[in-house]
Design a protein around this motif. Structure first.
Motif, PDB file in Angstrom:
ATOM      1  N   LEU A   1       6.150   7.290   3.610  1.00 22.95           N
ATOM      2  CA  LEU A   1       6.807   7.029   2.335  1.00 22.95           C
ATOM      3  C   LEU A   1       7.266   8.237   1.308  1.00 22.95           C
ATOM      4  N   THR A   2       8.011   8.317   0.612  1.00 27.33           N
ATOM      5  CA  THR A   2       8.221   9.093  -0.452  1.00 27.33           C
ATOM      6  C   THR A   2       7.168   8.983  -1.370  1.00 27.33           C
ATOM      7  N   LEU A   3       6.844   9.971  -2.463  1.00 28.99           N
ATOM      8  CA  LEU A   3       6.013   9.771  -3.357  1.00 28.99           C
ATOM      9  C   LEU A   3       6.294   8.570  -4.117  1.00 28.99           C
ATOM     10  N   GLY A   4       7.264   8.219  -4.654  1.00 26.53           N
ATOM     11  CA  GLY A   4       7.541   7.235  -5.690  1.00 26.53           C
ATOM     12  C   GLY A   4       7.377   5.819  -4.716  1.00 26.53           C
ATOM     13  N   ARG A   5       7.887   5.724  -3.613  1.00 28.37           N
ATOM     14  CA  ARG A   5       7.662   4.431  -2.761  1.00 28.37           C
ATOM     15  C   ARG A   5       6.220   4.115  -2.713  1.00 28.37           C
ATOM     16  N   SER A   6       5.447   5.214  -2.191  1.00 26.51           N
ATOM     17  CA  SER A   6       4.071   5.022  -1.756  1.00 26.51           C
ATOM     18  C   SER A   6       3.338   4.687  -3.344  1.00 26.51           C
ATOM     19  N   SER A   7       3.742   5.111  -4.171  1.00 25.30           N
ATOM     20  CA  SER A   7       2.882   4.902  -5.532  1.00 25.30           C
ATOM     21  C   SER A   7       3.249   3.445  -5.953  1.00 25.30           C
ATOM     22  N   ALA A   8       4.581   3.023  -5.948  1.00 23.96           N
ATOM     23  CA  ALA A   8       4.960   1.766  -6.332  1.00 23.96           C
ATOM     24  C   ALA A   8       4.309   0.775  -5.459  1.00 23.96           C
ATOM     25  N   LEU A   9       4.267   1.117  -3.891  1.00 18.25           N
ATOM     26  CA  LEU A   9       3.179   0.244  -2.798  1.00 18.25           C
ATOM     27  C   LEU A   9       1.911   0.244  -3.363  1.00 18.25           C
TER      28      LEU A   9
END
Length: 145
Positions: free
Chosen positions: A34-42
């Protein structure tokens, strides 16, 4: 007493060290993750539990529009799902799925394994200082703008 020029120099050194480590940890991710933003939100959903998209946007310090795109991707990938808010049936919560949790935990485990191995090169005192520094960095991350 430390003057502002010295404090700025210290701040620059901390910023550079944190950024280099963050880049190195990102390099330990599997290609196609995942992108950094998606990974962070997850990751936040995994740590903090179900929440609204707007609360998630605020916690991640992104716009609601950006978070809407992130959440939609997580939903489409089966990593998160929408559930009714048990308190306010008009609201919808975003919740991590079992697949999402597995993804977060595998990614976290892979990167922590690299970091643990790298920390083996440090002395006991250096490791203790690093853990203390991590706690201080966490406090700084929550400091007001």
């Amino acid at each position: 007493m430390v003057d502002s020029e010295e404090r700025s120099s210290e701040a620059a050194e901390v910023r550079m060290g944190v950024m280099r480590l963050a880049r190195r940890l990102r390099a330990e991710r599997e290609p196609g993750e995942l992108t950094l933003g998606r990974s962070s939100a997850l990751g936040r959903l995994e740590r903090d539990g179900p929440t609204t998209a707007s609360a998630l946007a605020a916690a991640e310090r992104v716009t609601p529009q950006t978070m809407a795109r992130i959440v939609q991707h997580l939903l489409d990938a089966g990593l998160a799902e929408r559930t009714p808010d048990p308190v306010d049936r008009r609201a919808t919560l975003i919740r991590i799925t079992e697949a999402g949790s597995s993804r977060v935990l595998a990614d976290r485990s892979r990167r922590e394994a690299w970091l643990a191995q790298a920390m083996d090169e440090l002395t006991d005192v250096e490791r203790e200082l690093l853990v203390l520094a991590a706690r201080l960095l966490d406090r700084l991350a929550d400091a007001p703008s």
